[in-house]
Enzyme design. Structure first.
Site, PDB file in Angstrom:
ATOM      1  N   ASN A 112      62.717  37.725  30.098  1.00 41.01           N
ATOM      2  CA  ASN A 112      61.651  36.806  29.661  1.00 41.01           C
ATOM      3  C   ASN A 112      61.887  35.379  30.156  1.00 41.01           C
ATOM      4  O   ASN A 112      60.967  34.729  30.660  1.00 41.01           O
ATOM      5  CB  ASN A 112      61.525  36.826  28.132  1.00 41.01           C
ATOM      6  CG  ASN A 112      61.077  38.188  27.622  1.00 41.01           C
ATOM      7  OD1 ASN A 112      60.681  39.047  28.411  1.00 41.01           O
ATOM      8  ND2 ASN A 112      61.141  38.391  26.313  1.00 41.01           N
ATOM      9  N   LYS A 123      50.743  36.590  37.334  1.00 38.52           N
ATOM     10  CA  LYS A 123      51.082  36.298  38.734  1.00 38.52           C
ATOM     11  C   LYS A 123      49.971  36.576  39.749  1.00 38.52           C
ATOM     12  O   LYS A 123      49.713  35.714  40.611  1.00 38.52           O
ATOM     13  CB  LYS A 123      52.385  37.005  39.110  1.00 38.52           C
ATOM     14  CG  LYS A 123      53.616  36.322  38.476  1.00 38.52           C
ATOM     15  CD  LYS A 123      54.849  37.160  38.550  1.00 38.52           C
ATOM     16  CE  LYS A 123      55.372  37.806  37.301  1.00 38.52           C
ATOM     17  NZ  LYS A 123      54.798  37.759  36.012  1.00 38.52           N
ATOM     18  N   LYS A 160      22.753  32.144  68.189  1.00 39.32           N
ATOM     19  CA  LYS A 160      23.331  31.706  66.910  1.00 39.32           C
ATOM     20  C   LYS A 160      24.781  31.320  67.006  1.00 39.32           C
ATOM     21  O   LYS A 160      25.535  31.789  67.837  1.00 39.32           O
ATOM     22  CB  LYS A 160      23.157  32.806  65.856  1.00 39.32           C
ATOM     23  CG  LYS A 160      21.699  32.893  65.444  1.00 39.32           C
ATOM     24  CD  LYS A 160      21.528  33.572  64.133  1.00 39.32           C
ATOM     25  CE  LYS A 160      22.041  32.731  62.986  1.00 39.32           C
ATOM     26  NZ  LYS A 160      22.010  33.526  61.762  1.00 39.32           N
ATOM     27  N   SER A 191      26.331  35.764  66.629  1.00 36.03           N
ATOM     28  CA  SER A 191      25.636  36.895  66.030  1.00 36.03           C
ATOM     29  C   SER A 191      25.576  38.014  67.056  1.00 36.03           C
ATOM     30  O   SER A 191      25.418  37.768  68.254  1.00 36.03           O
ATOM     31  CB  SER A 191      24.217  36.477  65.629  1.00 36.03           C
ATOM     32  OG  SER A 191      23.385  37.621  65.584  1.00 36.03           O
ATOM     33  N   ASN A 221      27.345  30.602  63.912  1.00 33.41           N
ATOM     34  CA  ASN A 221      27.386  30.589  62.441  1.00 33.41           C
ATOM     35  C   ASN A 221      28.613  29.855  61.919  1.00 33.41           C
ATOM     36  O   ASN A 221      29.710  30.030  62.448  1.00 33.41           O
ATOM     37  CB  ASN A 221      27.383  32.030  61.915  1.00 33.41           C
ATOM     38  CG  ASN A 221      26.109  32.765  62.284  1.00 33.41           C
ATOM     39  OD1 ASN A 221      25.037  32.150  62.356  1.00 33.41           O
ATOM     40  ND2 ASN A 221      26.216  34.056  62.541  1.00 33.41           N
ATOM     41  N   TYR A 232      56.847  36.232  24.073  1.00 30.13           N
ATOM     42  CA  TYR A 232      56.413  36.965  25.267  1.00 30.13           C
ATOM     43  C   TYR A 232      55.599  38.200  24.877  1.00 30.13           C
ATOM     44  O   TYR A 232      55.936  38.920  23.945  1.00 30.13           O
ATOM     45  CB  TYR A 232      57.639  37.393  26.091  1.00 30.13           C
ATOM     46  CG  TYR A 232      57.283  38.229  27.312  1.00 30.13           C
ATOM     47  CD1 TYR A 232      56.956  37.608  28.511  1.00 30.13           C
ATOM     48  CD2 TYR A 232      57.241  39.621  27.248  1.00 30.13           C
ATOM     49  CE1 TYR A 232      56.605  38.362  29.628  1.00 30.13           C
ATOM     50  CE2 TYR A 232      56.893  40.378  28.357  1.00 30.13           C
ATOM     51  CZ  TYR A 232      56.571  39.750  29.543  1.00 30.13           C
ATOM     52  OH  TYR A 232      56.224  40.498  30.642  1.00 30.13           O
ATOM     53  N   THR A 270      20.347  10.846  48.206  1.00 33.56           N
ATOM     54  CA  THR A 270      20.417  11.266  46.808  1.00 33.56           C
ATOM     55  C   THR A 270      19.309  12.301  46.677  1.00 33.56           C
ATOM     56  O   THR A 270      18.272  12.182  47.351  1.00 33.56           O
ATOM     57  CB  THR A 270      20.186  10.106  45.816  1.00 33.56           C
ATOM     58  OG1 THR A 270      18.899   9.546  46.070  1.00 33.56           O
ATOM     59  CG2 THR A 270      21.241   9.005  45.959  1.00 33.56           C
ATOM     60  N   HIS A 271      19.534  13.317  45.866  1.00 39.46           N
ATOM     61  CA  HIS A 271      18.589  14.446  45.771  1.00 39.46           C
ATOM     62  C   HIS A 271      18.368  15.098  47.144  1.00 39.46           C
ATOM     63  O   HIS A 271      17.333  15.717  47.361  1.00 39.46           O
ATOM     64  CB  HIS A 271      17.235  14.013  45.195  1.00 39.46           C
ATOM     65  CG  HIS A 271      17.328  13.140  43.977  1.00 39.46           C
ATOM     66  ND1 HIS A 271      17.323  13.652  42.694  1.00 39.46           N
ATOM     67  CD2 HIS A 271      17.454  11.800  43.864  1.00 39.46           C
ATOM     68  CE1 HIS A 271      17.428  12.649  41.826  1.00 39.46           C
ATOM     69  NE2 HIS A 271      17.519  11.509  42.512  1.00 39.46           N
ATOM     70  N   GLN A 303      52.568  39.507  32.168  1.00 41.53           N
ATOM     71  CA  GLN A 303      52.913  39.989  33.507  1.00 41.53           C
ATOM     72  C   GLN A 303      51.718  39.830  34.459  1.00 41.53           C
ATOM     73  O   GLN A 303      51.894  39.708  35.666  1.00 41.53           O
ATOM     74  CB  GLN A 303      53.333  41.463  33.402  1.00 41.53           C
ATOM     75  CG  GLN A 303      53.655  42.123  34.707  1.00 41.53           C
ATOM     76  CD  GLN A 303      54.383  43.437  34.479  1.00 41.53           C
ATOM     77  OE1 GLN A 303      55.554  43.456  34.085  1.00 41.53           O
ATOM     78  NE2 GLN A 303      53.701  44.546  34.683  1.00 41.53           N
ATOM     79  N   GLU A 318      31.553  28.533  55.433  1.00 43.54           N
ATOM     80  CA  GLU A 318      30.968  29.383  54.384  1.00 43.54           C
ATOM     81  C   GLU A 318      32.060  30.073  53.568  1.00 43.54           C
ATOM     82  O   GLU A 318      31.932  30.251  52.353  1.00 43.54           O
ATOM     83  CB  GLU A 318      30.033  30.419  55.008  1.00 43.54           C
ATOM     84  CG  GLU A 318      28.763  29.792  55.558  1.00 43.54           C
ATOM     85  CD  GLU A 318      27.927  30.778  56.362  1.00 43.54           C
ATOM     86  OE1 GLU A 318      26.768  30.979  55.994  1.00 43.54           O
ATOM     87  OE2 GLU A 318      28.434  31.344  57.345  1.00 43.54           O
ATOM     88  N   SER A 351      55.399  45.684  37.894  1.00 43.88           N
ATOM     89  CA  SER A 351      54.884  44.458  38.520  1.00 43.88           C
ATOM     90  C   SER A 351      55.494  44.262  39.908  1.00 43.88           C
ATOM     91  O   SER A 351      55.126  43.335  40.622  1.00 43.88           O
ATOM     92  CB  SER A 351      55.167  43.238  37.637  1.00 43.88           C
ATOM     93  OG  SER A 351      56.535  43.159  37.288  1.00 43.88           O
TER      94      SER A 351
HETATM   95  N1  ARG Z   1      57.909  42.163  34.673  1.00 41.90           N
HETATM   96  C1  ARG Z   1      57.862  41.283  33.558  1.00 41.90           C
HETATM   97  C2  ARG Z   1      56.852  40.158  33.836  1.00 41.90           C
HETATM   98  O1  ARG Z   1      56.508  39.958  34.958  1.00 41.90           O
HETATM   99  C3  ARG Z   1      59.209  40.667  33.311  1.00 41.90           C
HETATM  100  C4  ARG Z   1      59.472  40.365  31.879  1.00 41.90           C
HETATM  101  C5  ARG Z   1      59.609  41.637  31.103  1.00 41.90           C
HETATM  102  N2  ARG Z   1      60.020  41.393  29.771  1.00 41.90           N
HETATM  103  C6  ARG Z   1      59.902  42.320  28.866  1.00 41.90           C
HETATM  104  N3  ARG Z   1      60.287  42.030  27.659  1.00 41.90           N
HETATM  105  N4  ARG Z   1      59.385  43.494  29.120  1.00 41.90           N
HETATM  106  O2  ARG Z   1      56.398  39.506  32.944  1.00 41.90           O
END
Ligand code: ARG
Length: 456
Positions: A107, A322, A280, A274, A282, A314, A152-153, A319, A287, A20
């Site tokens: 964790n 994120k 134009k 454009s 834009n 966990y 409206t509409h 992972q 958008e 990660s």
């Molecule tokens: N890289 C892991 C994550 O982002 C960290 C936690 C890992 N924990 C484990 N038991 N492998 O979630």
């Protein structure tokens, strides 16, 4: 770091799928802060001696300076930001580095880092939304008397003012801010010290680490602590709602900037030309704000689906929490900034708005209301009479307030000259004095209140 029971190293594909670090390097500041709070607590509790704790803290400070200067090194052999930092710490201070991971696990570490990151993200969004509100209020104040067609509409319905229309978005953003504030308050409990899932036998002080990291308290269940991602989902849901509002405003700007409407001239700074059609201009930024809302919603959906089937506690699926949060945050921050810039600098063509408000029989309801008030006629009957007056105006090709009195009287004898005073668009908006109505007197009052809410 976990190789003790393994005879062979991971396949290269395993290294790649497992890592990660390419994205969680964004957590480095939070990871260092969490580790410093943890080691200070370990020392205070006599779990690690003071000298070792000091060496660890100094090492962490040095690593932070390195990351600041050169970025976080990415090497897939070290799975995540926690391992990168710990292995660098071992290079810098030797085996003492190994004491840092006492009474914690990655964790609870990642759960803490990620909460801290989302908390910062909320603060950044909050500041952006505040600027957007200020821009909306300033432009609303400028145009509190400017009449435009209300729709409206997407059909001309009744005249409103541009100030009132802009203040509608102020209210939306106010609710968005309150959703982020709610999310922040719920998020603000510290999972650090829950360890892998069951807590720890070391005599830790979780209240101390929680306080050191600015959390209101430690979380109350170790299993929940390492498996809860509600805080990330709360963020994504609030971000989705905010992006929907930004998208609706963007959509209005796009419609308003089109030639048939011509309600606004978007600033050069937020438009593109454009390459083949020189005339134009834009509305690209608007958008893209509209487009980004779809992607932000996609990020929210992605994490909902990741989480929905996970047993406690966990699992590695988590992972994947994120990237969607990082992506949504980047898109939202850009969208807020672009929309704020557009609101601040857009040119409103209020003459054009007024012209259209006057042309669409938008004061028909005012005629009906007048018949009710002055003639004592039931609203349904007044509605019918007004319909005939609109038909007469349409046939003559004139606005309602230019239909001759003889024609109006022929439709209903109870109509007299006083009606012309209520048929203008200014009279119409001025009459809508109910709480929250479009009358400039009401909108001015709301603007004054809003300025107080914004502390400006
Ligand atoms: N890289 C892991 C994550 O982002 C960290 C936690 C890992 N924990 C484990 N038991 N492998 O979630």
């Amino acid at each position: 770091m976990w190789g003790g029971r393994f005879a062979a190293g991971p396949a290269s594909i395993m290294r790649e799928i497992n890592a990660s670090i390419p994205f969680d390097k964004r957590l480095w500041k939070q990871d260092i802060a969490g580790s410093k709070a943890h080691v200070a607590m370990l020392a205070k509790q006599g779990i690690v001696d003071g000298e070792d704790a000091q060496a660890i803290t100094e090492g962490l400070n040095r690593i932070a300076a390195e990351y600041e200067a050169d970025g976080v090194p990415v090497n897939l052999d070290l799975e995540d930001i926690h391992m990168v930092t710990e292995s660098r710490l071992a290079q810098l201070i030797g085996p003492v580095a190994g004491r840092l991971h006492t009474a914690r696990s990655r964790n609870d570490q990642v759960a803490t880092d990620f909460r801290l990151w989302v908390r910062d993200a909320i603060d950044e969004v909050e500041a952006g939304l505040l600027s957007l509100q200020r821009a909306l209020v300033a432009r609303a104040q400028e145009h509190v008397d400017a009449v435009m067609p209300g729709f409206t509409h997407l059909q001309s319905a009744q005249p409103v003012t541009l100030g009132h229309h802009l203040m509608a978005y102020y209210e939306m953003v106010r609710r968005d801010r309150s959703r982020f504030a709610d999310a922040r308050a719920r998020l603000n409990e510290c999972p650090l010290g829950a360890a892998a899932l069951a807590g720890t036998g070391f005599p830790t002080d979780r209240h101390a680490t929680a306080a050191a990291l600015g959390f209101a308290k430690p979380t109350d269940n170790s299993l929940d602590s390492v498996s809860d991602r509600d805080f990330a989902l709360d963020y994504l849901m609030a971000a989705t709602q905010a992006s929907l509002h930004l998208s609706r405003l963007a959509e209005e700007f796009i419609i308003w900037a089109s030639q048939p409407f011509g309600f606004v001239k978007l600033p050069d700074a937020y438009s593109t030309g454009s390459s083949i059609m020189p005339q134009k201009r834009n509305p690209d930024a608007a958008e893209l704000v509209r487009g980004h809302a779809g992607r932000i919603m996609g990020c929210m959906t992605a994490l909902c689906v990741t989480m929905k089937g996970l047993p406690l506690a966990y699992s590695k699926d988590m992972q994947d929490d994120k990237p969607p949060v990082f992506e949504a945050h980047d898109l939202l921050a850009l969208s807020i900034a672009a929309m704020t810039g557009m609101v601040e600098t857009v040119t409103f063509r209020t003459d054009r708005m007024r012209g259209l408000a006057e042309s669409g029989f938008a004061t028909a309801t005012d005629l009906a209301d007048w018949l009710v008030c002055e003639g004592g006629i039931p609203f349904r009957e007044a509605h019918h009479i007004t319909g005939r007056a609109v038909a007469a105006a349409e046939a003559a090709g004139v606005p309602l307030d230019q239909v001759p009195i003889a024609t109006l009287k022929a439709i209903d004898a109870r109509i007299d000259e006083r009606i012309y005073a209520v048929l203008t668009v200014d009279a119409s908006v001025a009459s809508r004095t109910s709480h929250g109505g479009t009358a400039p007197i009401q909108v001015r009052a709301r603007i004054a209140q809003a300025q107080e809410e914004l502390g400006s």
